[in-house]
Write a protein that holds these residues in place. Structure first.
Motif, mmCIF file in Angstrom:
data_model
loop_
_atom_site.group_PDB
_atom_site.id
_atom_site.type_symbol
_atom_site.label_atom_id
_atom_site.label_comp_id
_atom_site.label_asym_id
_atom_site.label_seq_id
_atom_site.Cartn_x
_atom_site.Cartn_y
_atom_site.Cartn_z
ATOM 1 N N LYS A 1 -34.334 1.813 -33.780
ATOM 2 C CA LYS A 1 -34.111 0.422 -34.197
ATOM 3 C C LYS A 1 -32.725 -0.108 -33.846
ATOM 4 O O LYS A 1 -32.522 -1.314 -33.808
ATOM 5 N N VAL A 2 -31.772 0.786 -33.595
ATOM 6 C CA VAL A 2 -30.412 0.339 -33.282
ATOM 7 C C VAL A 2 -29.970 0.867 -31.915
ATOM 8 O O VAL A 2 -29.760 0.091 -30.991
ATOM 9 N N LEU A 3 -29.822 2.182 -31.789
ATOM 10 C CA LEU A 3 -29.252 2.742 -30.562
ATOM 11 C C LEU A 3 -30.063 2.381 -29.322
ATOM 12 O O LEU A 3 -29.491 2.018 -28.285
ATOM 13 N N ASP A 4 -31.382 2.473 -29.412
ATOM 14 C CA ASP A 4 -32.222 2.164 -28.253
ATOM 15 C C ASP A 4 -32.260 0.671 -27.941
ATOM 16 O O ASP A 4 -32.674 0.284 -26.849
ATOM 17 N N GLN A 5 -31.846 -0.171 -28.890
ATOM 18 C CA GLN A 5 -31.885 -1.622 -28.699
ATOM 19 C C GLN A 5 -30.589 -2.190 -28.123
ATOM 20 O O GLN A 5 -30.579 -3.279 -27.566
ATOM 21 N N LEU A 6 -29.494 -1.466 -28.284
ATOM 22 C CA LEU A 6 -28.199 -1.983 -27.846
ATOM 23 C C LEU A 6 -27.935 -1.667 -26.375
ATOM 24 O O LEU A 6 -28.245 -0.574 -25.902
ATOM 25 N N PRO A 7 -27.311 -2.612 -25.657
ATOM 26 C CA PRO A 7 -26.902 -2.318 -24.282
ATOM 27 C C PRO A 7 -25.703 -1.364 -24.284
ATOM 28 O O PRO A 7 -24.989 -1.243 -25.281
ATOM 29 N N ASN A 8 -25.482 -0.705 -23.173
ATOM 30 C CA ASN A 8 -24.350 0.222 -23.063
ATOM 31 C C ASN A 8 -23.005 -0.500 -23.139
ATOM 32 O O ASN A 8 -22.021 0.059 -23.601
ATOM 33 N N ASN A 9 -22.978 -1.737 -22.653
ATOM 34 C CA ASN A 9 -21.744 -2.529 -22.669
ATOM 35 C C ASN A 9 -21.911 -3.712 -23.611
ATOM 36 O O ASN A 9 -22.976 -4.335 -23.660
ATOM 37 N N ASP A 10 -20.855 -4.033 -24.325
ATOM 38 C CA ASP A 10 -20.902 -5.151 -25.265
ATOM 39 C C ASP A 10 -21.057 -6.479 -24.532
ATOM 40 O O ASP A 10 -20.496 -6.678 -23.450
ATOM 41 N N ASP A 11 -21.796 -7.374 -25.140
ATOM 42 C CA ASP A 11 -21.920 -8.743 -24.657
ATOM 43 C C ASP A 11 -20.606 -9.451 -24.997
ATOM 44 O O ASP A 11 -20.166 -9.412 -26.158
ATOM 45 N N PRO A 12 -19.966 -10.118 -24.049
ATOM 46 C CA PRO A 12 -18.694 -10.783 -24.345
ATOM 47 C C PRO A 12 -18.827 -11.913 -25.377
ATOM 48 O O PRO A 12 -17.830 -12.340 -25.960
ATOM 49 N N ASN A 13 -20.045 -12.367 -25.621
ATOM 50 C CA ASN A 13 -20.264 -13.430 -26.600
ATOM 51 C C ASN A 13 -20.394 -12.915 -28.036
ATOM 52 O O ASN A 13 -20.454 -13.710 -28.970
ATOM 53 N N TRP A 14 -20.476 -11.598 -28.219
ATOM 54 C CA TRP A 14 -20.580 -11.049 -29.566
ATOM 55 C C TRP A 14 -19.290 -11.289 -30.323
ATOM 56 O O TRP A 14 -18.189 -11.119 -29.780
ATOM 57 N N GLN A 15 -19.422 -11.640 -31.580
ATOM 58 C CA GLN A 15 -18.252 -11.788 -32.434
ATOM 59 C C GLN A 15 -17.664 -10.409 -32.690
ATOM 60 O O GLN A 15 -18.390 -9.456 -32.962
ATOM 61 N N SER A 16 -16.354 -10.318 -32.593
ATOM 62 C CA SER A 16 -15.690 -9.042 -32.865
ATOM 63 C C SER A 16 -15.280 -8.995 -34.325
ATOM 64 O O SER A 16 -14.765 -9.957 -34.867
ATOM 65 N N TYR A 17 -15.545 -7.891 -34.969
ATOM 66 C CA TYR A 17 -15.202 -7.721 -36.374
ATOM 67 C C TYR A 17 -14.035 -6.769 -36.562
ATOM 68 O O TYR A 17 -13.673 -6.451 -37.673
ATOM 69 N N ILE A 18 -13.494 -6.269 -35.459
ATOM 70 C CA ILE A 18 -12.433 -5.272 -35.527
ATOM 71 C C ILE A 18 -11.232 -5.781 -34.737
ATOM 72 O O ILE A 18 -11.374 -6.240 -33.605
ATOM 73 N N SER A 19 -10.079 -5.702 -35.349
ATOM 74 C CA SER A 19 -8.864 -6.109 -34.682
ATOM 75 C C SER A 19 -7.837 -4.988 -34.824
ATOM 76 O O SER A 19 -7.636 -4.497 -35.941
ATOM 77 N N PRO A 20 -7.238 -4.560 -33.743
ATOM 78 C CA PRO A 20 -7.447 -5.010 -32.372
ATOM 79 C C PRO A 20 -8.821 -4.589 -31.854
ATOM 80 O O PRO A 20 -9.434 -3.678 -32.391
ATOM 81 N N GLN A 21 -9.253 -5.265 -30.836
ATOM 82 C CA GLN A 21 -10.571 -5.023 -30.237
ATOM 83 C C GLN A 21 -10.716 -3.555 -29.836
ATOM 84 O O GLN A 21 -9.831 -3.003 -29.199
#
Length: 158
Positions: free
Chosen positions: A61-81
Motif C-alpha cells: 500500500k505504500v512502498l510499491d506505490q511510491l516512485p523511486n524519486n520524489d515529485d518536486p511538487n510534493w510538500q516537504s515536511y522536513i527542514s532542511p530537505q
C-alpha cells in the motif's frame, strides 16, 4: 496540526525520555539495546498505523506505490530537505520494524533478501541508525524524520 501529528508528537516526547525512564524505574542504567528496542517500538507503531489506515500491507500500500524519486511538487515536511527520497526513508523505517518484530534486530536473520538489504541500508537513510555486529541499532533514532516521513506519505497517499 492533525490529530495524527499530535499523537505522534506526544509519543516522540515519551520516547525521547526512554533512557531516563528506564533507569528511573529501577532497571539501572539503560543500555543502548534497551533504548534501541523502545525506539523501534515507535517505528513499529508508525508503520502499523499506516497499515491500518490503508487497510493492507505497508509494502503493497505504500512502498510499491511510491516512485523511486520524489515529485518536486510534493510538500516537504522536513527542514532542511532530506537528501534521500521519501521511498528510501520509508523502506528504512519498514525494515526497522521487520528487524525488531521478526529477528530481535539481527539483520542476518531477515529471510527476505530485499528486506534484509533495506535493513542493512537503513543507516544511510535514517539518522540515528547503525549496524553493530549485524544488529540494527536505533538508539539515537531521528524521530523528526521518521514522523514527518509518515506525515508526508499520508498527504501523498490519501
Amino acid at each position: 496540526m492533525s490529530e495524527f501529528e499530535q499523537i505522534a508528537n506526544d509519543v516522540v516526547t515519551a520516547m525521547e525520555t526512554a533512557e531516563y525512564r528506564i533507569s528511573e524505574f529501577g532497571y539501572g542504567a539503560a543500555t543502548d539495546e534497551a533504548v534501541s528496542a523502545v525506539n523501534a517500538g515507535l517505528v513499529t507503531w508508525l508503520i502499523s498505523s499506516e497499515e491500518r489506515r490503508l487497510n493492507g500491507s505497508f509494502r503493497k500500500k505504500v512502498l510499491d506505490q511510491l516512485p523511486n524519486n520524489d515529485d518536486p511538487n510534493w510538500q516537504s515536511y522536513i527542514s532542511p530537505q532530506p537528501t534521500h527520497s521519501l521511498k528510501r526513508r520509508l523502506e528504512a523505517l519498514w525494515d526497522i520494524r521487520i528487524a525488531y518484530t521478526h529477528t530481535a534486530a539481527d539483520v542476518t536473520m531477515i529471510s527476505n533478501a530485499q528486506n534484509q538489504q533495506y535493513a542493512i541500508d537503513a543507516p544511510r537513510y535514517i539518522n540515528g541508525c547503525e549496524l553493530r555486529n549485524n544488529i540494527l541499532m536505533v538508539n539515537k533514532l531521528d524521530f523528526h524524520t521518521a514522523v514527518r516521513s509518515i506525515v508526508q506519505v499520508r498527504d501523498i497517499l490519501k
